[in-house]
Write an enzyme that holds these catalytic residues in place. Structure first.
Site, PDB file in Angstrom:
ATOM      1  N   GLU A  74      80.701  24.182 -21.489  1.00  0.00           N
ATOM      2  CA  GLU A  74      81.246  22.937 -20.736  1.00  0.00           C
ATOM      3  C   GLU A  74      80.308  22.269 -20.117  1.00  0.00           C
ATOM      4  O   GLU A  74      79.527  22.710 -19.424  1.00  0.00           O
ATOM      5  CB  GLU A  74      82.583  23.325 -20.000  1.00  0.00           C
ATOM      6  CG  GLU A  74      83.584  24.214 -20.668  1.00  0.00           C
ATOM      7  CD  GLU A  74      84.710  24.789 -19.866  1.00  0.00           C
ATOM      8  OE1 GLU A  74      84.633  24.509 -18.765  1.00  0.00           O
ATOM      9  OE2 GLU A  74      85.448  25.604 -20.127  1.00  0.00           O
ATOM     10  N   TYR A 103      91.227  25.272 -16.359  1.00  0.00           N
ATOM     11  CA  TYR A 103      91.644  26.776 -16.219  1.00  0.00           C
ATOM     12  C   TYR A 103      93.187  26.755 -16.368  1.00  0.00           C
ATOM     13  O   TYR A 103      93.705  25.760 -15.933  1.00  0.00           O
ATOM     14  CB  TYR A 103      91.142  27.045 -14.991  1.00  0.00           C
ATOM     15  CG  TYR A 103      91.757  28.341 -14.298  1.00  0.00           C
ATOM     16  CD1 TYR A 103      91.230  29.668 -14.204  1.00  0.00           C
ATOM     17  CD2 TYR A 103      93.384  28.250 -13.764  1.00  0.00           C
ATOM     18  CE1 TYR A 103      91.922  30.729 -13.537  1.00  0.00           C
ATOM     19  CE2 TYR A 103      93.572  29.697 -13.167  1.00  0.00           C
ATOM     20  CZ  TYR A 103      93.047  30.651 -13.136  1.00  0.00           C
ATOM     21  OH  TYR A 103      93.663  31.767 -12.452  1.00  0.00           O
ATOM     22  N   SER A 136      83.586  30.617  -6.978  1.00  0.00           N
ATOM     23  CA  SER A 136      82.555  29.557  -7.608  1.00  0.00           C
ATOM     24  C   SER A 136      81.761  30.219  -8.456  1.00  0.00           C
ATOM     25  O   SER A 136      81.981  31.273  -8.930  1.00  0.00           O
ATOM     26  CB  SER A 136      81.909  28.758  -6.419  1.00  0.00           C
ATOM     27  OG  SER A 136      81.065  29.833  -5.702  1.00  0.00           O
ATOM     28  N   LYS A 162      72.154  24.101 -13.863  1.00  0.00           N
ATOM     29  CA  LYS A 162      72.144  22.949 -13.251  1.00  0.00           C
ATOM     30  C   LYS A 162      70.838  22.097 -13.515  1.00  0.00           C
ATOM     31  O   LYS A 162      69.826  22.898 -13.691  1.00  0.00           O
ATOM     32  CB  LYS A 162      72.138  23.232 -11.520  1.00  0.00           C
ATOM     33  CG  LYS A 162      73.477  23.942 -11.020  1.00  0.00           C
ATOM     34  CD  LYS A 162      74.183  22.862 -10.180  1.00  0.00           C
ATOM     35  CE  LYS A 162      73.770  23.014  -8.779  1.00  0.00           C
ATOM     36  NZ  LYS A 162      74.753  22.223  -8.131  1.00  0.00           N
ATOM     37  N   CYS A 168      62.113  -5.880  17.008  1.00  0.00           N
ATOM     38  CA  CYS A 168      62.924  -6.440  15.975  1.00  0.00           C
ATOM     39  C   CYS A 168      61.888  -7.325  15.014  1.00  0.00           C
ATOM     40  O   CYS A 168      61.506  -8.441  15.428  1.00  0.00           O
ATOM     41  CB  CYS A 168      64.163  -7.242  16.213  1.00  0.00           C
ATOM     42  SG  CYS A 168      64.930  -7.796  14.967  1.00  0.00           S
ATOM     43  N   ASP A 223      80.752  16.772 -11.646  1.00  0.00           N
ATOM     44  CA  ASP A 223      80.396  16.780 -10.436  1.00  0.00           C
ATOM     45  C   ASP A 223      81.424  16.060  -9.475  1.00  0.00           C
ATOM     46  O   ASP A 223      81.724  15.015  -9.322  1.00  0.00           O
ATOM     47  CB  ASP A 223      79.247  15.851 -10.258  1.00  0.00           C
ATOM     48  CG  ASP A 223      78.308  16.307  -8.829  1.00  0.00           C
ATOM     49  OD1 ASP A 223      78.897  17.039  -8.054  1.00  0.00           O
ATOM     50  OD2 ASP A 223      77.458  15.539  -8.885  1.00  0.00           O
ATOM     51  N   CYS A 239      68.543  -3.382  16.944  1.00  0.00           N
ATOM     52  CA  CYS A 239      68.370  -4.669  17.643  1.00  0.00           C
ATOM     53  C   CYS A 239      69.591  -5.043  18.556  1.00  0.00           C
ATOM     54  O   CYS A 239      70.499  -5.317  17.990  1.00  0.00           O
ATOM     55  CB  CYS A 239      67.893  -5.660  16.668  1.00  0.00           C
ATOM     56  SG  CYS A 239      67.732  -7.395  17.393  1.00  0.00           S
ATOM     57  N   ASP A 277      99.694  -3.741 -13.660  1.00  0.00           N
ATOM     58  CA  ASP A 277     100.579  -3.819 -12.577  1.00  0.00           C
ATOM     59  C   ASP A 277     101.931  -4.478 -12.865  1.00  0.00           C
ATOM     60  O   ASP A 277     102.847  -3.837 -12.414  1.00  0.00           O
ATOM     61  CB  ASP A 277      99.569  -4.638 -11.682  1.00  0.00           C
ATOM     62  CG  ASP A 277      99.551  -3.985 -10.303  1.00  0.00           C
ATOM     63  OD1 ASP A 277      99.063  -2.840 -10.304  1.00  0.00           O
ATOM     64  OD2 ASP A 277      99.686  -4.492  -9.162  1.00  0.00           O
ATOM     65  N   LYS A 320      79.505  20.548 -16.388  1.00  0.00           N
ATOM     66  CA  LYS A 320      79.893  20.771 -15.172  1.00  0.00           C
ATOM     67  C   LYS A 320      80.060  19.469 -14.400  1.00  0.00           C
ATOM     68  O   LYS A 320      79.248  18.763 -14.329  1.00  0.00           O
ATOM     69  CB  LYS A 320      78.626  21.472 -14.435  1.00  0.00           C
ATOM     70  CG  LYS A 320      78.995  22.075 -13.228  1.00  0.00           C
ATOM     71  CD  LYS A 320      78.137  22.893 -12.825  1.00  0.00           C
ATOM     72  CE  LYS A 320      78.148  23.293 -11.234  1.00  0.00           C
ATOM     73  NZ  LYS A 320      79.130  22.906 -10.286  1.00  0.00           N
ATOM     74  N   CYS A 375      70.129 -12.798  16.771  1.00  0.00           N
ATOM     75  CA  CYS A 375      69.112 -12.363  15.692  1.00  0.00           C
ATOM     76  C   CYS A 375      69.399 -13.182  14.444  1.00  0.00           C
ATOM     77  O   CYS A 375      70.391 -12.703  13.905  1.00  0.00           O
ATOM     78  CB  CYS A 375      69.158 -10.773  15.622  1.00  0.00           C
ATOM     79  SG  CYS A 375      68.145 -10.147  14.581  1.00  0.00           S
ATOM     80  N   CYS A 414      63.691 -11.145  15.141  1.00  0.00           N
ATOM     81  CA  CYS A 414      63.822 -11.805  16.447  1.00  0.00           C
ATOM     82  C   CYS A 414      62.965 -11.444  17.464  1.00  0.00           C
ATOM     83  O   CYS A 414      62.819 -12.069  18.507  1.00  0.00           O
ATOM     84  CB  CYS A 414      65.211 -11.921  16.914  1.00  0.00           C
ATOM     85  SG  CYS A 414      65.611 -10.522  17.786  1.00  0.00           S
TER      86      CYS A 414
HETATM   87  S1  IVH Z   1      84.905  27.075 -13.841  1.00  0.00           S
HETATM   88  C1  IVH Z   1      85.455  30.939 -11.628  1.00  0.00           C
HETATM   89  N1  IVH Z   1      84.204  24.992 -15.360  1.00  0.00           N
HETATM   90  O1  IVH Z   1      81.604  23.921 -10.334  1.00  0.00           O
HETATM   91  C2  IVH Z   1      85.012  29.748 -12.387  1.00  0.00           C
HETATM   92  N2  IVH Z   1      83.856  24.866 -12.734  1.00  0.00           N
HETATM   93  O2  IVH Z   1      80.027  25.901  -8.855  1.00  0.00           O
HETATM   94  C3  IVH Z   1      85.633  28.444 -11.753  1.00  0.00           C
HETATM   95  N3  IVH Z   1      82.868  22.812 -11.872  1.00  0.00           N
HETATM   96  O3  IVH Z   1      83.870  25.186  -8.167  1.00  0.00           O
HETATM   97  C4  IVH Z   1      84.849  27.481 -12.060  1.00  0.00           C
HETATM   98  N4  IVH Z   1      82.845  21.752 -13.990  1.00  0.00           N
HETATM   99  O4  IVH Z   1      84.372  22.812  -8.699  1.00  0.00           O
HETATM  100  C5  IVH Z   1      83.806  25.421 -14.156  1.00  0.00           C
HETATM  101  N5  IVH Z   1      83.406  23.064 -16.633  1.00  0.00           N
HETATM  102  C6  IVH Z   1      83.826  23.630 -15.321  1.00  0.00           C
HETATM  103  C7  IVH Z   1      83.145  22.990 -14.032  1.00  0.00           C
HETATM  104  C8  IVH Z   1      83.172  23.840 -12.850  1.00  0.00           C
HETATM  105  C9  IVH Z   1      82.775  21.754 -12.603  1.00  0.00           C
HETATM  106  C10 IVH Z   1      82.692  22.989 -10.529  1.00  0.00           C
HETATM  107  C11 IVH Z   1      83.941  23.847  -9.855  1.00  0.00           C
HETATM  108  C12 IVH Z   1      83.335  25.073  -9.406  1.00  0.00           C
HETATM  109  C13 IVH Z   1      81.963  24.703  -9.173  1.00  0.00           C
HETATM  110  C14 IVH Z   1      81.446  26.046  -9.361  1.00  0.00           C
END
Ligand code: IVH
Length: 670
Positions: free
Chosen positions: A118, A231, A84, A317, A411, A122, A429, A39, A120, A435, A414
């Site tokens: 890759e 991407y 997606s 998944k 409760c 979250d 409560c 900072d 995924k 309480c 109390c």
């Molecule tokens: S590729 C057309 N790569 O998962 C493909 N998505 O269920 C575009 N996500 O909307 C997504 N890690 O929010 C891609 N290594 C990864 C990812 C990833 C997480 C998410 C992303 C996407 C969702 C698809």
């Protein structure tokens, strides 16, 4: 002129240094600086840029601290829809996907099939637009075609480059980068700790989604989020393979997740899935699966997409981890706001690396929804880092001694009959003032780390203080006497002394921390900060109308109503009085008035009745002059001001040899 040149050099140096530390913190997870030192660097940069505004550039890390308030996010059309992925939980379906792609490629006369695997992440998908290397727009995915413009918020994320590192020659003037914003587990936990229990986020993804939609970008900056890119669009050579694109992204300054891998055939894909099913728990962020993408971009286009997802990619998944156990009992806990939460007591069982013996059932509807009975065999589940939950009962194995779980009528703390407010899922409560469980909850919240940080006030001590009626609310803590503490179980004179000292020290906390510590429903640290700025004293705050409160950033009608309700309670005037006479910070710190400092550094205690001052005024006068006012005498007390009928405290002061002053002497010092 020379001054400006050296400022320019220093600014460049500071910017590089700051971005290097951002990288160490967010990407390498190996910070070299404390938050405080980091900072300091940032503040130096901001100060220099203020002094030489002509040297300020839009890609300076000082632009990440936020400040812009967005009232409503404008819509943004995505150039290419943000699709997606189709999901599966089965490795068999991954194989089917692989073979499907293989067949389609063979039709094209291609018999080589490279896939990139890759992790995924979250989090929340976003799109970033760069023009001539500068970040010009950032947007949410929305419905895939149209999202929201959240540029001001995204600028605050340290791993989103404000300027691309080197605009690779292969890039067009406009470049789009997509990826996932996420919150690391540690940063998520810290954020949750700063929020009132009733408003905690269930997981880092929800916390990220909520944070990206905040109106106040300065608050977003404090939330510590990260970005991973997967991407890149805008290359002159459109045929650049996905793997190469990931490398380019990294050169442009993006985090790409380190763990992607090129797979030549199915066994490597299966290895990757198997390896990360275990190793992902060690990562500092949450992942919920693996994404498989065709490496060759040219063939991707040939395969095309369905309405929702591309045919060249799939998400595998990981299933949530589950275990079977027995439900021994359900207890009903009372929170500091009176909410009753059923908690399952389970036969201890090992799940995803830790032993689970308790799990929240949230509310009574949940028990009914699950059809739970006492002694049932149940399945519990842990997904990601989230606390385990009961997902179902095995009713086929219901034991003969299974018993119904009855909704609580009174409760457990109390005995007051419970109520269930309209439109709410939980019983509550209504005895908020008396309480014991609610009082205990409020006191523990008040003393917690992010509030007044009184570490010596643990659970069992507070329990005793409440049970013995010594404390009916947090403000009473400041009027405890050493002897009252010494009389408690497991308490010696030394611990009692430490507690009083810790209480005394807590008076130095800020007004903002006090507002959070009060435990007003829905008022977490961030809201307390906003409130302390909008209403810089408790007097202005308690007079604010609902409409005025609703104009404060990120305070909606629900929070505004809850603040009004808090200050309308019958007990509030008394609490306020106590907080005031305890010398707690009831306004944002103002520059000290120019008064003499005869009391600088002194701890003063008032005992007995004063004639010309009320206690509160006397305390304020001491504090204005740099002194502190305490509630009990110790050897460290600097002076005791004794009025008429002074009793045991005066005796003690005399015994300890503490200086005693009369009201007249006190006045002379003023
Ligand atoms: S590729 C057309 N790569 O998962 C493909 N998505 O269920 C575009 N996500 O909307 C997504 N890690 O929010 C891609 N290594 C990864 C990812 C990833 C997480 C998410 C992303 C996407 C969702 C698809």
């Amino acid at each position: 002129m020379t001054e400006m040149i050296s400022a320019k050099e220093r600014i460049t140096q500071l910017r590089l240094e700051i971005e290097r530390h951002n990288h160490l913190y967010y990407i390498e997870a190996k910070p070299e600086l404390s938050d405080f030192d980091f900072d300091r660097l940032l503040q130096q940069l901001i100060a220099l840029e203020r002094q030489f505004p002509e040297l300020l550039t839009p890609d300076s890390p000082s632009q990440r601290v936020g400040g812009a308030i967005t009232k409503a996010f404008s819509p943004v059309q995505h150039r290419d829809p943000m699709l997606s992925l189709s999901n599966t939980y089965s490795t068999l379906e991954v194989e089917e996907f692989y073979n499907r792609v293989k067949k389609l490629l063979l039709l094209e006369g291609v018999d080589e099939q490279e896939m990139v695997a890759e992790l995924k992440f979250d989090g929340v998908a976003i799109s970033l637009l760069y023009r001539d290397g500068l970040l010009v727009r950032g947007a949410t995915r929305g419905d895939g075609r149209q999202g929201d413009d959240i540029t001001a918020n995204l600028r605050t994320i340290p791993t989103i480059p404000l300027r691309l590192n080197t605009l690779a020659e292969s890039c067009e003037r406009e470049v789009e980068v997509r990826g996932e914003v996420f919150m690391r587990k540690g940063d998520f936990e810290l954020l949750n700790e700063s929020r009132p229990e009733e408003d905690r986020f269930a997981n880092p993804r929800n916390a990220t989604a909520g944070s990206l939609k905040l109106q106040d970008s300065a608050e977003v900056a404090r939330r510590k989020m990260c970005f991973v890119a997967y991407y890149l669009k805008g290359l002159q050579d459109e045929s650049t393979a996905h793997l190469r694109r990931l490398e380019l992204l990294s050169q442009l300054g993006f985090f790409t997740g380190d763990h992607y891998r090129l797979c030549q055939a199915l066994p490597q894909i299966n290895d990757y899935i198997a390896r990360w099913s275990e190793e992902r728990w060690q990562l500092p962020y949450e992942t919920d699966g693996v994404v498989l993408k065709l490496n060759d971009v040219h063939f991707r286009e040939k395969l095309g997409a369905t309405a929702k997802s591309p045919r060249w990619a799939i998400a595998y998944k990981y299933p949530a981890q589950q275990a079977g156990t027995v439900l021994h009992n359900v207890i009903f806990q009372v929170g500091r706001l009176g909410t009753i939460t059923p908690v399952a007591e389970l036969e201890p069982v090992l799940l995803a690396g830790s032993t689970v013996s308790r799990s929240t059932l949230h509310n009574f509807d949940e028990i009914e929804r699950l059809g739970l009975m006492l002694h049932d065999r149940v399945i519990i589940e842990k997904s990601g880092e989230v606390i385990p939950k009961v997902v179902r009962t095995i009713s086929e194995e219901r034991p003969p001694d299974a018993e119904p779980i009855l909704p609580p009528s009174h409760c457990p703390s109390c005995g007051t009959p419970l109520v269930r407010p309209e439109n709410e899922v939980s019983y509550s409560c209504p005895n908020e003032e008396e309480c014991p469980a609610q009082i205990k909850g409020r006191v523990l919240h008040f003393a917690s780390r992010n509030a007044m940080d009184i570490q010596t006030l643990g659970d069992s001590l507070v329990e005793q203080l409440v049970a013995k009626d010594l404390v009916k609310g947090p403000a009473d803590l400041y009027f405890l006497e050493e002897q009252q503490l010494v009389n408690l179980e497991r308490m010696g004179p030394k611990s009692a002394h430490n507690i009083l000292q810790a209480l005394d020290k807590s008076r130095a906390k800020s007004y903002e921390q006090l507002l959070y510590a009060l435990g007003i429903r829905h008022v977490g640290r961030a809201t307390a900060r906003e409130l302390s700025q909008a209403c810089p004293s408790i007097d202005t705050l308690q007079q604010a109308t609902e409409e005025q409160l609703a104009t404060v950033p990120d305070i909606g009608p629900v929070v505004a109503r809850s603040i009004i309700d808090y200050f309308s309670r019958g007990s509030w005037p008394d609490t306020l009085e106590k907080l005031r006479s305890a010398g707690l910070p009831l306004s944002a710190s103002e520059p000290k008035k120019q008064v003499n400092s005869n009391f600088e550094g002194l701890t003063v205690l008032f005992t007995g009745g004063l004639e010309r001052y009320d206690r509160q005024k006397a305390a304020e006068l001491v504090m204005e002059r740099g002194g502190r006012v305490v509630g009990s005498v110790s050897k460290k007390t600097s002076m005791v001001v004794a009025g008429s009928d002074a009793g045991s405290k005066l005796q003690k002061a005399l015994k300890l040899g503490v200086r005693v002053a009369t009201e007249e002497e006190f006045e002379a010092m003023l």
